[in-house]
Motif scaffolding. Structure first.
Motif, mmCIF file in Angstrom:
data_model
loop_
_atom_site.group_PDB
_atom_site.id
_atom_site.type_symbol
_atom_site.label_atom_id
_atom_site.label_comp_id
_atom_site.label_asym_id
_atom_site.label_seq_id
_atom_site.Cartn_x
_atom_site.Cartn_y
_atom_site.Cartn_z
ATOM 1 N N GLU A 9 -57.647 1.246 54.466
ATOM 2 C CA GLU A 9 -57.675 -0.210 54.572
ATOM 3 C C GLU A 9 -56.398 -0.858 54.063
ATOM 4 N N LYS A 10 -55.701 -0.196 53.149
ATOM 5 C CA LYS A 10 -54.496 -0.812 52.595
ATOM 6 C C LYS A 10 -53.413 -1.024 53.662
ATOM 7 N N GLU A 12 -54.157 -1.991 56.841
ATOM 8 C CA GLU A 12 -54.653 -2.884 57.884
ATOM 9 C C GLU A 12 -53.917 -4.218 57.887
ATOM 10 N N THR A 13 -53.439 -4.580 59.059
ATOM 11 C CA THR A 13 -52.787 -5.881 59.233
ATOM 12 C C THR A 13 -53.798 -6.927 59.666
ATOM 13 N N LYS A 14 -54.984 -6.497 60.040
ATOM 14 C CA LYS A 14 -56.056 -7.351 60.573
ATOM 15 C C LYS A 14 -55.734 -7.855 61.983
ATOM 16 N N ILE A 15 -54.793 -7.204 62.632
ATOM 17 C CA ILE A 15 -54.479 -7.466 64.038
ATOM 18 C C ILE A 15 -54.932 -6.205 64.776
ATOM 19 N N PRO A 16 -56.095 -6.243 65.432
ATOM 20 C CA PRO A 16 -56.703 -5.027 65.986
ATOM 21 C C PRO A 16 -55.768 -4.185 66.856
ATOM 22 N N ASP A 19 -53.181 -2.535 64.503
ATOM 23 C CA ASP A 19 -53.819 -1.525 63.663
ATOM 24 C C ASP A 19 -54.191 -0.275 64.463
ATOM 25 N N PHE A 126 -46.892 -6.689 56.876
ATOM 26 C CA PHE A 126 -47.839 -7.535 56.138
ATOM 27 C C PHE A 126 -47.366 -8.981 56.040
ATOM 28 N N SER A 129 -48.674 -10.361 59.267
ATOM 29 C CA SER A 129 -50.129 -10.439 59.378
ATOM 30 C C SER A 129 -50.717 -11.557 58.518
#
Length: 130
Positions: A9-10, A12-16, A19, A126, A129
């Motif tokens: 999880e560290k 993850e950019t939260k952009i599917p 990622d 990051f 993101s």
């Protein structure tokens, strides 16, 4: 001891879309690591070079397009980082073409990829993101 290059999880950019591409890259780096420790790095290095040639073209293009679409102010920094990685990859590829696959080249590529991508995702991607 073998150290897996695992997606957590560290990273993850939260952009599917981004990622998913990063996860695929991590899996290929891990495949190279495992191949090195099992003595099959020569075959795996060819796969990694082929994967990277396509990956950097697709991933960097898509990531940069997302930045342009959102008018991200750090676009220039990202583009410069992508160009630096592309130049590093071109040197690796030239060495691969000139000398062929070797354990030394596999170690060099695996370490360079781990270092560059971890730094890039955690310190540059990051920013975007957020």
């Amino acid at each position: 001891m073998i150290s897996k290059f695992e997606w957590t999880e560290k990273y993850e950019t939260k952009i599917p879309q981004i990622d998913a591409q990063h996860k695929a890259l991590f899996e290929h780096i891990d495949d190279l690591t495992l191949a090195m420790y099992s003595g099959n790095s020569s075959a795996e290095i060819s796969e990694m070079i082929s994967f990277l040639a396509e990956y950097i073209d697709i991933h960097f293009s898509e990531e940069e397009q997302l930045m342009r679409d959102t008018m991200y102010p750090g676009y220039g920094e990202q583009r410069s980082a992508h160009r630096a990685f592309t130049a590093m990859f071109e040197k690796m590829n030239a060495e691969f073409i000139e000398k062929g696959p070797s354990s030394y080249l596999a170690i060099h590529i695996e370490k360079a990829l781990r270092d560059w991508w971890e730094n890039h995702i955690l310190n540059i991607d990051f920013k975007y993101s957020a």
